[in-house]
Design a protein around this motif. Sequence first.
Motif: not given
Length: 121
Positions: A76-97
């Motif tokens: 599917k030409n796709t990469v994923y990032l499953q994020m759990t137990s998120l906290n405020p320190e995870d706040t950001a712009v997320y980029y795939c590279e």
Amino acid sequence: QVQLVESGGGLVQAGGSLRLSCAASGRTFGSYAMGWFRQAPGKEHEFVAAINWGRTIVQYAASVKGRFTISRDNAKNTVYLQMTSLNPEDTAVYYCEAGRAATPAREYDYWGQGTQVTVSS
């Protein structure tokens, strides 16, 4: 050339989950290692996770290990990032590279526009 488009960001409460997706087009996706990075306001661009094309090499930043999971679907030409137990320190712009190796170093050749993740306390 590889074009990358991230999606799946949003606002979530602390303790919640989100799944980010990154759709790739252009040159053969399966030959590239993929990484996720993030940047919060006033902070450095930070490595989050990386995976090689064969899924045999997976790396995580210490701050997300055990909470985030990177995966890819080469069909599917796709990469994923499953994020759990998120906290405020995870706040950001997320980029795939996309690059030649699954590395925490900023040695990737292509990146997307990013998707905003905001975690409220």
